[in-house]
Design an enzyme around this catalytic site. Sequence first.
Site, mmCIF file in Angstrom:
data_model
loop_
_atom_site.group_PDB
_atom_site.id
_atom_site.type_symbol
_atom_site.label_atom_id
_atom_site.label_comp_id
_atom_site.label_asym_id
_atom_site.label_seq_id
_atom_site.Cartn_x
_atom_site.Cartn_y
_atom_site.Cartn_z
ATOM 1 N N GLY A 14 46.141 33.003 46.851
ATOM 2 C CA GLY A 14 47.532 33.403 46.820
ATOM 3 C C GLY A 14 48.397 32.826 47.908
ATOM 4 N N SER A 20 53.871 34.619 52.747
ATOM 5 C CA SER A 20 52.942 35.011 52.582
ATOM 6 C C SER A 20 53.300 36.703 51.936
ATOM 7 C CB SER A 20 52.013 34.134 52.028
ATOM 8 O OG SER A 20 52.448 33.063 51.149
ATOM 9 N N ILE A 21 53.476 37.915 50.729
ATOM 10 C CA ILE A 21 52.290 38.608 51.297
ATOM 11 C C ILE A 21 50.954 38.115 50.530
ATOM 12 C CG2 ILE A 21 52.476 41.232 50.179
ATOM 13 C CD1 ILE A 21 55.187 40.497 48.891
ATOM 14 N N ASP A 63 41.980 26.496 40.562
ATOM 15 C CA ASP A 63 43.395 26.954 39.411
ATOM 16 C C ASP A 63 43.020 27.973 38.594
ATOM 17 O OD1 ASP A 63 45.633 26.974 37.887
ATOM 18 O OD2 ASP A 63 45.280 24.207 38.109
ATOM 19 N N VAL A 64 43.967 28.810 39.307
ATOM 20 C CA VAL A 64 43.905 30.220 37.658
ATOM 21 C C VAL A 64 44.087 29.656 36.307
ATOM 22 C CG1 VAL A 64 43.454 31.786 39.487
ATOM 23 C CG2 VAL A 64 45.900 31.549 38.221
ATOM 24 N N ILE A 91 49.158 36.143 42.876
ATOM 25 C CA ILE A 91 49.649 34.474 42.209
ATOM 26 C C ILE A 91 50.271 34.762 41.275
ATOM 27 C CG2 ILE A 91 48.325 32.611 40.692
ATOM 28 C CD1 ILE A 91 46.059 32.861 41.622
ATOM 29 N N ALA A 94 56.711 30.950 37.718
ATOM 30 C CA ALA A 94 57.654 30.915 36.377
ATOM 31 C C ALA A 94 58.723 29.535 36.285
ATOM 32 C CB ALA A 94 58.583 31.568 36.032
ATOM 33 N N TYR A 156 65.526 38.192 37.324
ATOM 34 C CA TYR A 156 64.063 37.952 37.011
ATOM 35 C C TYR A 156 63.468 37.717 36.624
ATOM 36 C CZ TYR A 156 59.914 39.889 39.693
ATOM 37 O OH TYR A 156 59.134 39.801 40.276
ATOM 38 N N LYS A 163 55.536 41.108 35.313
ATOM 39 C CA LYS A 163 55.398 42.212 36.077
ATOM 40 C C LYS A 163 54.313 43.271 35.069
ATOM 41 C CE LYS A 163 54.917 39.576 40.018
ATOM 42 N NZ LYS A 163 53.176 39.344 40.659
#
Length: 254
Positions: A14, A20-21, A63-64, A91, A94, A156, A163
Amino acid sequence: MSGILANKKIIVMGVANKRSIAWGCARVMAQQGATVIYTYQNERMKRSLSRLVNDDSRMFECDVAQDDSIQTAFTSIKSQFGPVDGIVHAIAYAKKEELGGSILGVSRDGYALAQNVSAYSLIAVAKYAHQLELLKDPASIVTLTYFGSERAIPNYNVMGVAKAALESSVRYLARDMGPAGVRVNAISAGALKTLAVTGIKGHGDLLKMSQDRTVDGVSVDLDEIGGTCAFLMSDLSTGVVGDVIYVDKGVHLI
């Protein structure tokens, strides 16, 4: 190089760019001695990743949203590196138009897409890692979540629902993968200006609100999140199982 992850091999899924985290996690883990192996979704994402990682031998397409892609990637990784010590699942996705306004505006297809990529993908990754005997005993899987899973954060919306499903998946996976020596946990990271956050309508207000609610008025940074990820990947965390650890400078307290 010595550190709490010396001689460990860890897959990071990801990384989009230097903000990126996932990149923060990878960087700190490498500093702690880990060999980091990366997956990317497609050629466009590979180009972005290549700006950060100058070693094609540690990058694998995955590609998950496609089971065959996960199987192929994990088979290739095991063939080249042998069993690994952990996987970082960072990853989520939306539709941008559904990250704003009312939850009533979320479409059926958009809901399913967010759940598939953001939540089910963790189960799929764990499933194929287990079937292919990719993970050692002990090993660690860490995913990334956000406070919007349990509070109605403005805009969100569908990602918050996804999540919440992700965090529930962590608990069930922790139960079912425990006998194989695999512990599963999540990091609930504070809001940062990442590519994912900028897709949320009014993200500037969200970032400011988050910073204002930290205990010291300073937002969490990538190194702080990465440090927690390194801990969860290390043998120091073998007693931490099925948990959500907040790394948000206290935002969730207020």
